[in-house]
Every structure is written in C-alpha cells, then in structure tokens.
Design a protein around this motif. Structure first.
Motif, PDB file in Angstrom:
ATOM      1  N   LYS A 148      60.164 -49.228  -3.822  1.00 56.10           N
ATOM      2  CA  LYS A 148      60.185 -47.812  -3.454  1.00 56.10           C
ATOM      3  C   LYS A 148      61.625 -47.297  -3.357  1.00 56.10           C
ATOM      4  N   THR A 149      62.534 -48.147  -2.927  1.00 57.62           N
ATOM      5  CA  THR A 149      63.946 -47.753  -2.909  1.00 57.62           C
ATOM      6  C   THR A 149      64.459 -47.542  -4.319  1.00 57.62           C
ATOM      7  N   TRP A 150      64.088 -48.446  -5.220  1.00 54.81           N
ATOM      8  CA  TRP A 150      64.472 -48.302  -6.635  1.00 54.81           C
ATOM      9  C   TRP A 150      64.019 -46.946  -7.166  1.00 54.81           C
ATOM     10  N   LYS A 151      62.787 -46.590  -6.865  1.00 53.48           N
ATOM     11  CA  LYS A 151      62.267 -45.302  -7.315  1.00 53.48           C
ATOM     12  C   LYS A 151      63.080 -44.147  -6.732  1.00 53.48           C
ATOM     13  N   ALA A 152      63.380 -44.208  -5.438  1.00 53.23           N
ATOM     14  CA  ALA A 152      64.123 -43.121  -4.788  1.00 53.23           C
ATOM     15  C   ALA A 152      65.511 -42.966  -5.389  1.00 53.23           C
ATOM     16  N   ILE A 153      66.133 -44.073  -5.742  1.00 49.67           N
ATOM     17  CA  ILE A 153      67.470 -44.020  -6.355  1.00 49.67           C
ATOM     18  C   ILE A 153      67.389 -43.451  -7.761  1.00 49.67           C
ATOM     19  N   MET A 154      66.469 -43.991  -8.554  1.00 51.06           N
ATOM     20  CA  MET A 154      66.402 -43.585  -9.962  1.00 51.06           C
ATOM     21  C   MET A 154      65.899 -42.150 -10.123  1.00 51.06           C
ATOM     22  N   GLU A 155      65.036 -41.690  -9.231  1.00 54.44           N
ATOM     23  CA  GLU A 155      64.611 -40.287  -9.293  1.00 54.44           C
ATOM     24  C   GLU A 155      65.821 -39.368  -9.201  1.00 54.44           C
ATOM     25  N   ARG A 156      66.754 -39.706  -8.327  1.00 49.85           N
ATOM     26  CA  ARG A 156      67.949 -38.883  -8.158  1.00 49.85           C
ATOM     27  C   ARG A 156      68.908 -39.066  -9.331  1.00 49.85           C
ATOM     28  N   ASP A 157      69.085 -40.308  -9.753  1.00 49.30           N
ATOM     29  CA  ASP A 157      70.081 -40.594 -10.780  1.00 49.30           C
ATOM     30  C   ASP A 157      69.663 -40.073 -12.150  1.00 49.30           C
ATOM     31  N   LEU A 158      68.367 -40.014 -12.404  1.00 48.83           N
ATOM     32  CA  LEU A 158      67.883 -39.578 -13.714  1.00 48.83           C
ATOM     33  C   LEU A 158      67.506 -38.101 -13.741  1.00 48.83           C
ATOM     34  N   GLU A 159      67.777 -37.395 -12.666  1.00 51.11           N
ATOM     35  CA  GLU A 159      67.491 -35.957 -12.642  1.00 51.11           C
ATOM     36  C   GLU A 159      68.294 -35.259 -13.742  1.00 51.11           C
ATOM     37  N   GLY A 160      67.597 -34.510 -14.577  1.00 47.78           N
ATOM     38  CA  GLY A 160      68.254 -33.814 -15.674  1.00 47.78           C
ATOM     39  C   GLY A 160      68.474 -34.662 -16.903  1.00 47.78           C
ATOM     40  N   VAL A 161      68.049 -35.937 -16.879  1.00 46.21           N
ATOM     41  CA  VAL A 161      68.205 -36.837 -18.018  1.00 46.21           C
ATOM     42  C   VAL A 161      66.863 -36.934 -18.744  1.00 46.21           C
ATOM     43  N   ASP A 162      66.869 -36.698 -20.035  1.00 49.23           N
ATOM     44  CA  ASP A 162      65.623 -36.728 -20.801  1.00 49.23           C
ATOM     45  C   ASP A 162      65.040 -38.135 -20.849  1.00 49.23           C
ATOM     46  N   PRO A 163      63.710 -38.258 -20.713  1.00 50.30           N
ATOM     47  CA  PRO A 163      63.077 -39.580 -20.817  1.00 50.30           C
ATOM     48  C   PRO A 163      63.248 -40.167 -22.217  1.00 50.30           C
ATOM     49  N   GLU A 164      63.312 -41.492 -22.278  1.00 57.23           N
ATOM     50  CA  GLU A 164      63.365 -42.203 -23.549  1.00 57.23           C
ATOM     51  C   GLU A 164      62.328 -43.317 -23.528  1.00 57.23           C
ATOM     52  N   ASP A 165      61.789 -43.625 -24.705  1.00 54.65           N
ATOM     53  CA  ASP A 165      60.797 -44.685 -24.822  1.00 54.65           C
ATOM     54  C   ASP A 165      61.474 -46.020 -25.112  1.00 54.65           C
ATOM     55  N   PHE A 166      60.808 -47.096 -24.733  1.00 54.34           N
ATOM     56  CA  PHE A 166      61.261 -48.429 -25.090  1.00 54.34           C
ATOM     57  C   PHE A 166      60.832 -48.744 -26.523  1.00 54.34           C
ATOM     58  N   PRO A 167      61.527 -49.643 -27.189  1.00 55.07           N
ATOM     59  CA  PRO A 167      61.067 -50.101 -28.508  1.00 55.07           C
ATOM     60  C   PRO A 167      59.696 -50.769 -28.393  1.00 55.07           C
ATOM     61  N   GLU A 168      58.916 -50.679 -29.441  1.00 53.00           N
ATOM     62  CA  GLU A 168      57.620 -51.350 -29.464  1.00 53.00           C
ATOM     63  C   GLU A 168      57.821 -52.863 -29.434  1.00 53.00           C
ATOM     64  N   PRO A 169      56.932 -53.603 -28.785  1.00 50.36           N
ATOM     65  CA  PRO A 169      57.080 -55.061 -28.766  1.00 50.36           C
ATOM     66  C   PRO A 169      56.945 -55.639 -30.172  1.00 50.36           C
ATOM     67  N   ALA A 170      57.677 -56.700 -30.447  1.00 54.49           N
ATOM     68  CA  ALA A 170      57.642 -57.347 -31.761  1.00 54.49           C
ATOM     69  C   ALA A 170      56.640 -58.491 -31.797  1.00 54.49           C
ATOM     70  N   PHE A 171      56.278 -59.019 -30.637  1.00 55.59           N
ATOM     71  CA  PHE A 171      55.382 -60.166 -30.529  1.00 55.59           C
ATOM     72  C   PHE A 171      55.866 -61.316 -31.412  1.00 55.59           C
ATOM     73  N   VAL A 172      57.105 -61.728 -31.169  1.00 60.50           N
ATOM     74  CA  VAL A 172      57.662 -62.843 -31.928  1.00 60.50           C
ATOM     75  C   VAL A 172      56.811 -64.086 -31.708  1.00 60.50           C
ATOM     76  N   ASP A 173      56.730 -64.933 -32.725  1.00 57.87           N
ATOM     77  CA  ASP A 173      55.940 -66.166 -32.633  1.00 57.87           C
ATOM     78  C   ASP A 173      56.617 -67.205 -33.502  1.00 57.87           C
ATOM     79  N   GLY A 174      57.437 -68.039 -32.879  1.00 58.21           N
ATOM     80  CA  GLY A 174      58.190 -69.032 -33.627  1.00 58.21           C
ATOM     81  C   GLY A 174      57.548 -70.406 -33.578  1.00 58.21           C
ATOM     82  N   GLU A 175      58.340 -71.405 -33.858  1.00 55.16           N
ATOM     83  CA  GLU A 175      57.909 -72.795 -33.839  1.00 55.16           C
ATOM     84  C   GLU A 175      58.088 -73.318 -32.424  1.00 55.16           C
ATOM     85  N   ALA A 176      56.986 -73.421 -31.692  1.00 55.11           N
ATOM     86  CA  ALA A 176      57.063 -73.841 -30.293  1.00 55.11           C
ATOM     87  C   ALA A 176      57.624 -75.249 -30.182  1.00 55.11           C
ATOM     88  N   PRO A 177      58.435 -75.522 -29.168  1.00 51.99           N
ATOM     89  CA  PRO A 177      59.057 -76.850 -29.027  1.00 51.99           C
ATOM     90  C   PRO A 177      58.109 -77.928 -28.528  1.00 51.99           C
TER      91      PRO A 177
END
Length: 770
Positions: A631-660
């Motif tokens: 809840k503290t994180w939210k209270a801080i970021m609400e203030r810090d991101l005021e006036g900043v346009d939202p941005e999306d995260f990249p879509e997941p790639a779902f990497v799948d390699g050679e498991a060890p």
C-alpha cells in the motif's frame, strides 16, 4: 640651583627621553615592519559553500559549508552595498593608508587602564584581523594589525581589500560575506538587493548578534536607528541623494519569514549525507584524485544530483500516509523506500525511515533481509538455463533437501501439488518450488547470484574495482540452496535498481545519485556517463515481468494496483530470522518508467514484526509485504506518476530452452473418460501458467523423478490454514496441476517463508527467510 633651572633641566631631560623613546619606537616599528611577513590566511575564511541541487541544476537541495560563504568578484557586488559599508565603517577608506593611528593609541591607553577596547579600525584593519589574526584583545595584536594593514595596503588595491572584506565579514545567521547574507536575510542574490536592503546589511554587520531583525520589536527599533545612520552617512558622502535617503528612512524593508527548520531536518540530512559519501568516491578530473572532504565542505562546488523534488516528496508523503500509527513502540517502525529510473539507474527519490534529526541511519541504504523479493532473480536465472515459465516444480510442503537434514516449508505448511508451474510458484511465492528450481539448475545458487549481480545487486563484499550499487555490497549473499528465499541483506535502492533491469527489458544500468560536479568557475570536474549492459535477454525479461504481473493481478501484491489501472509488476517479500520471527517485510515493483522498493523493519533492523505491527482495517496481518509495504508502494507511485502517461509491458515471449535437468516438464492432465451418453469432460485448468502457451505432452526426458508422486488428475482440496486465502486466477491454459482454488475474499500475502526447519527425529531447523 634655582627652581627655574631645575624645571628647565627636567623639561630638557624629559624631551630627550621622549625623543629617544620615540626614535626607539619608530626604529622598533620599522624593524617589526621589515621582519613581519604576511602570514597564511585563516583557512576557513578562504572557503566557499558547496551547493547541492536537484536534477534540474537550479533548485537547491542543500549545501555543505565550513562557513556559509559564496564569494563574489568586485564587479559582481552591487555598488550600493560597497558604498553603504564604506560610509558606515570607514569613510576615509579610499584615501587612508590602511591604518587608524587614533585607534591604535586608544587601544594602548584602554589596555593600560584596563578598559574595554573601542572601535574606529579601518576596513583594512578589520580585514587583516579577520583574515590573518585572532579576536584577541591586546596591544601586541593591535600593533601587528597595524603593521600587516600597511603591508596589505601596499600589496593590494583598495578594490581588492574591499572585495576581500565583503566576502569574509560575518553578517549573522551563519552567513559570511555579502552573497550569503543576501540569501539568509532576503532570499535573493546580492546583485538584486535594493537600497533599503543594502543599508540593513551594512547596519547588521556592526553587531550581527544584536541587530538581527528576527529577534523582536525591540531589536528592530535598535536596528532602525543604525539603519538611519547608514543612510545619512551615504547621503553625506555623496553616494545617494538626500531625497533617496529620506525616502528610504521611512521604513525598514520587508523581511521574508525566516525558515527556522534545521537545515538538516527531515530527509535533507539523509540526502546530503548520501550525496557527500557518493562524491567522496568519485574522481576529480582537475586533480585526477578522489574528491576530498575539504573540497566538498569549502571548495565552492556545484553538485547536481539525480534526485527530483517530486520523487522525494512522493516518497515521504506516501510513507507517512500509510504508516501504521498509535500502537505501542510505533516510533521503532521504519518504512524505507527508494525509486530508481529504468534505463539510466538514476536514483530519483528515497525515504530513509525517519527524520534525520531523530536518527541518522538511512534505511534506504542500510537495507534488510530481502525475503521473497529475491525470487525474481531466481526466475531469471532459471530461464537463462533453459527452463520455461510452464515448467513444473515441487510445491508440496515440506521439501526435504536430499543429502542434508534440512527441509523447507511453505507459508502455513501448505501443499500446492507436486508439479506447479514457475508462474504459479512466483504468483503464490511457493518456497518449496524455488528450492526445487535451485537444485534442478546447474550450480543453482551460484547461477542465481551471478544473475542478480548482473542485474544490479552488489556482491556480498564490495569489489575494489568496478564497485557498483548504493551501498556496494549485499552482506550474506552467499551461494546456499536457499539463496532465492532471501536471507541476504539488500538495500531498497539496490533492490529497486535490480527490478529496474527487468523494466528496462533486461538492460542493467549502474545506480547513481551524482549527475555533475562543477567548480565555482563552471569547469566540469565530474559528469556521470550512463553505463549499461545487457544482463538478461529481452525475452527472458518479458517472461520474468509476466510472472510478476501475476503477483499484482491475483497474487499477494494486489494492494499495490494503481487507481488509474496502468500495468504494474512486482513481488512481495517477508523474511524471518532464527526462531521464525518476521524481521523484514517488502514490496518491490515497477512500471516501464519507474521502479520502487519499499521495506519495513523494526528497531535496529531485525526486530520482530509479527504479533507487533497491527493488522490493517481489512483484517490482514500487518507484517505481510502485501499489506503496508504494498500500500505504501501504491501511495508513492500514485504521486510520482501523476501526469505521466501509462505504458504497457512487452508481451511475454514464453522462452523454452534446453532444461538442465529432467523431471520438470509441464504437466498435462490425462484425457477425461468419455461415454456415448456424455460429452468429454473439460480438463482441469491450472490458473497459473502462461495464457498463450499451448498444452504439450511431457517429453520422455522430462518425466517426473521416480521418487516423486505422480501428478494428481484433479485439483487437490485446499488445506486448512489460518491465513486468509488467495483469490483464484481465472485465465490460464492447462499446463500443470492446478493450485487449490481458494474461496473468494481479500488477497492473502502468501510471501512469508520459513527456513529449513528441524524435525525432532531426523532434521534440524536452520534460520531462513524469503
């Protein structure tokens, strides 16, 4: 002998004696003049305050000063202040030889009679006394003052003497020199002073401790008398007209309200301490050596930081808004926070945990045990080695570590099934699954540490070369099986920067707080160059970010979600010390623009939080990272991101390699039995794997280990637990056995982990955290 002859004889010998004494005095004075060298100036009087600015390079954050002074050249000084001081202190300054014979004689007689020393020294004599001598009141010092004044008069011009005097004289309020005085009395530059304001400062320097207008009406009345004298002297000397003097005499200028707060109060002291420590570790390009304390405290530097007033205010206000209050010992609760900019590593804001005047310990730097906030680094390390988010690990509790007497259990000793996906393990913070992951990796503990260090978490001990981080070490970061559970001490600043690497699509940048250092002339002595390096691939970063988005969408971090609905990702964490008591609680999260870490500790950093921090209004235990830290994180970021346009995260790639290692293939439920009368049953769905990953059959090389129980074909019943249940996640394809479907209710911060515990007959309990 007649009395007349006797009188003449006495007069004669008196004259001769006086002449001899005079000649001896002159000879002595000449000798002292020739043998007296101009000494080195008092070092502190050559200092200039160093100013510290926010990231804009203009808004002052604070200053360092042996004496608060900011020297000006003769040309930079306003003519009114030069005229006012000369008129008030030494009207013959421009024509005298630098000494006042009357003042010297007066000093002789006053010292001989035991009286107090009187004034009438010239500006040159006052300058000499300040710059080279002491405030001792003695005949010897007065003579030396005269000799040095004559020498100074011959070696320096009147303009140089007046400039030096106006840059060193004390004006009160801690201000030395006219520039500093203009600041503390009128909040402006000396060049901007009005006639009234210069007359006040010329008056105040006559008695700095007795004529401060902030000391009440009686003092202002006394100041008014001296002020009128200064204006009258300026007019009589022809510096201003009688009309100007008369108009200015009518009233004193307005005085801005004095800021009585200590200059190091609040977070300012923490910021200045952090800044000084960081500058001391930088190299001065002019000297090719590290900056020294003398340069910082008195070198007149201009330091531009990465901090923003918006982020600093957001951190302080956000903490104070959420912090629980009014319970016994509440002052011992420390909520610290730090915000770092992804891509640059710039520290934008922080909160140290308390007012600097109450405690000088900065918890944003000191840090605490990281707990489960360290698990995303294990996810990244596992993906680097070839595992995938859909791969499965043992989520049952307890997990016995083969070859040891240790075992690890989940929060509430809860079973999640023998094959839970890495996504589900992250969302639900399943300790046993992360132990299984670590063991399944090649050199798992070492790999996790290596990945964390590449992402911005400093090593256990600072390296002499290439040291990074604030601070440059993470005590306890050792290659042990439970490293992902977070027993090591990490600072919120470094944790925020480590997560910023994920936000920056896998590219890490060194965290820093110093942007530029210049000297008084404007020459650049240091300028930060962003140093970044790819720590993990962009695809792996997108998958780690996806897993952490599940934490805030349906896991233990839902209280961090922002009101504007912008995408966030993060992880809760709760660490336990020996004996099982909770010692720290965290939430670390980010958007594409900012990464913020919030940590809660007690006392000296390891006090017990559970059964002490009160529950929140919704009844959730106060010590959970998903409660006050989120809840503290939210209270801080609400203030810090005021006036900043939202941005999306990249879509997941779902990497799948050679498991060890084998035995961790995604779980695919067997086909449901069918009859001619009923349609086939829909396979049970795991609420945790990636939403876009197709169902796959386990490969022959990835069968579960023989000792592992076969995966269940239907969701297990949720075990009884005293902790509030997690809300179910509702959108994900079937790739592994489902986690227990809890009833609806407030999200449960299931991030508290326990270390390997002891079973009386065959196991031993060791402290562990997550």
């Amino acid at each position: 002998m007649t009395w007349k002859r006797r009188v003449l004889k006495v007069v004669k010998w008196g004259f001769i004696t006086g002449l001899v004494l005079t000649l001896v005095g002159i000879a002595g004075f000449i000798y002292l003049y020739k043998t007296t060298d101009i000494p080195e100036p008092n070092a502190e009087l050559l200092t200039n305050a160093t100013f510290v600015y926010y990231d804009d390079g203009e808004t002052e954050l604070g200053r360092f000063a042996t004496q608060f002074r900011d020297s000006l050249t003769y040309e930079e000084m306003p003519q009114n202040i030069k005229d006012a001081v000369v008129a008030a202190e030494d009207q013959s300054f421009w024509t005298n030889s630098g000494i006042d014979p009357k003042g010297i004689l007066r000093a002789v007689f006053n010292n001989a009679s035991g009286g107090s020393q009187q004034g009438a020294s010239t500006i040159t004599q006052q300058y000499v006394k300040i710059l080279y001598l002491t405030q001792e009141r003695s005949y010897e010092r007065k003579v030396k003052e005269a000799i040095l004044s004559l020498k100074i008069q011959r070696e320096y011009s009147k303009e140089q003497v007046l400039t030096g005097y106006l840059n060193t004289i004390y004006f009160g309020r801690g201000a030395y020199g006219i520039e500093a005085a203009a600041d503390v009395y009128f909040n402006k530059k000396a060049a901007d002073l009005t006639l009234r304001e210069t007359a006040v400062l010329a008056s105040v320097l006559n008695n700095p401790n007795g004529l401060d207008p902030a000391d009440g009406k009686a003092v202002r009345l006394e100041l008014k008398g001296r002020y009128e004298y200064v204006l009258g002297a300026m007019a009589s000397e022809g510096y201003i007209t009688d009309e100007d003097a008369e108009q200015a005499r009518r009233k004193l200028p307005k005085f801005p309200e004095q800021d009585v707060e200590d200059s190091y109060g609040g977070q300012t002291g923490h910021a200045l301490t952090l800044i000084k420590n960081q500058v001391l570790g930088l190299t001065n390009a002019e000297t090719d050596a590290p900056f020294t304390e003398e340069e910082i405290d008195g070198g007149g530097l201009r330091i531009t930081t990465t901090l923003t007033s918006k982020a600093m205010k957001a951190a302080e206000e956000g903490v104070e808004e959420v912090r629980p209050k009014g319970f016994p010992g509440a002052k011992d609760l420390h909520l610290a926070a730090a915000t770092v900019e992804p891509g640059t590593g710039a520290l934008r804001g922080f909160y140290a945990g308390q007012d600097f005047l109450d405690s000088q310990l900065n918890w944003a730097v000191a840090g605490g045990q990281a707990g489960s906030t360290f698990k995303p680094f294990a996810v990244a390390a596992g993906l680097k080695q070839g595992f995938a988010l859909k791969d499965t690990f043992d989520g049952n509790s307890p997990y016995e570590i083969e070859g040891t007497d240790d075992e690890v259990e989940n929060q509430g000793d809860e079973d999640y099934g023998s094959a839970v996906s890495l996504t589900s393990a992250t969302e639900n913070s399943i300790n046993t699954a992360f132990i299984d992951l670590t063991i399944a990796m090649d050199d798992g503990p070492e790999s996790i540490i290596e990945t964390a260090e590449s992402m911005g978490i400093p090593p256990a001990k600072a390296k002499r070369r290439g040291a990074y981080g604030i601070p440059t070490s993470s005590p306890g970061l050792e290659p042990v099986t439970g490293v992902a559970l977070g027993s090591q001490t990490v600072s919120p600043i470094n944790m925020a920067n480590g997560y910023a690497t994920v936000a920056n699509e896998g590219v890490a940048a060194d965290v820093h707080v110093i942007s530029k250092v210049v000297n008084k002339a404007g020459d650049v002595l240091y300028e930060h160059k962003v140093t970044d390096e790819r720590a993990i691939s962009a695809d792996i970063a997108s998958d780690v970010s996806y897993a952490m988005q599940q934490v805030t969408e349906a896991g233990s971090g839902t209280r961090a979600n922002l009101d504007d609905g912008r995408p966030i990702a993060g992880k809760t964490g709760t660490a336990t010390k020996d004996g099982g008591a909770v010692s720290s609680s965290w939430f670390v999260g980010y958007t594409p623009q900012l990464s913020t870490a919030v940590m809660m500790v007690r006392g000296v950093g390891n006090g017990q939080l559970d059964d002490w921090v009160p529950s929140s209004e919704d009844g959730v235990d106060g010590y959970f990272g998903g409660n006050y830290p989120a809840k503290t994180w939210k209270a801080i970021m609400e203030r810090d991101l005021e006036g900043v346009d939202p941005e999306d995260f990249p879509e997941p790639a779902f990497v799948d390699g050679e498991a060890p290692s084998d035995g961790h293939a995604p779980y695919t439920p067997p086909p449901a039995p069918s009859t001619t009368r009923q349609p086939p049953k829909t396979p049970s769905i795991d609420p945790n794997p990636p939403t876009s990953e197709p169902t796959q059959d386990p490969s022959p090389t990835q069968e579960p280990p023989p000792t592992q129980e076969p995966p269940p074909t239907s969701p297990p019943e949720p075990p009884e637990t005293s902790t509030p249940p997690e809300p179910p996640q509702t959108s994900a394809p079937p790739t592994s056995p489902p986690a227990p479907a809890p009833p609806a209710g407030p999200p449960n911060p299931r991030e508290r982990s326990r270390s390997p515990r002891r079973r009386p007959s065959r196991t031993r309990r060791a402290p562990a955290v997550r």
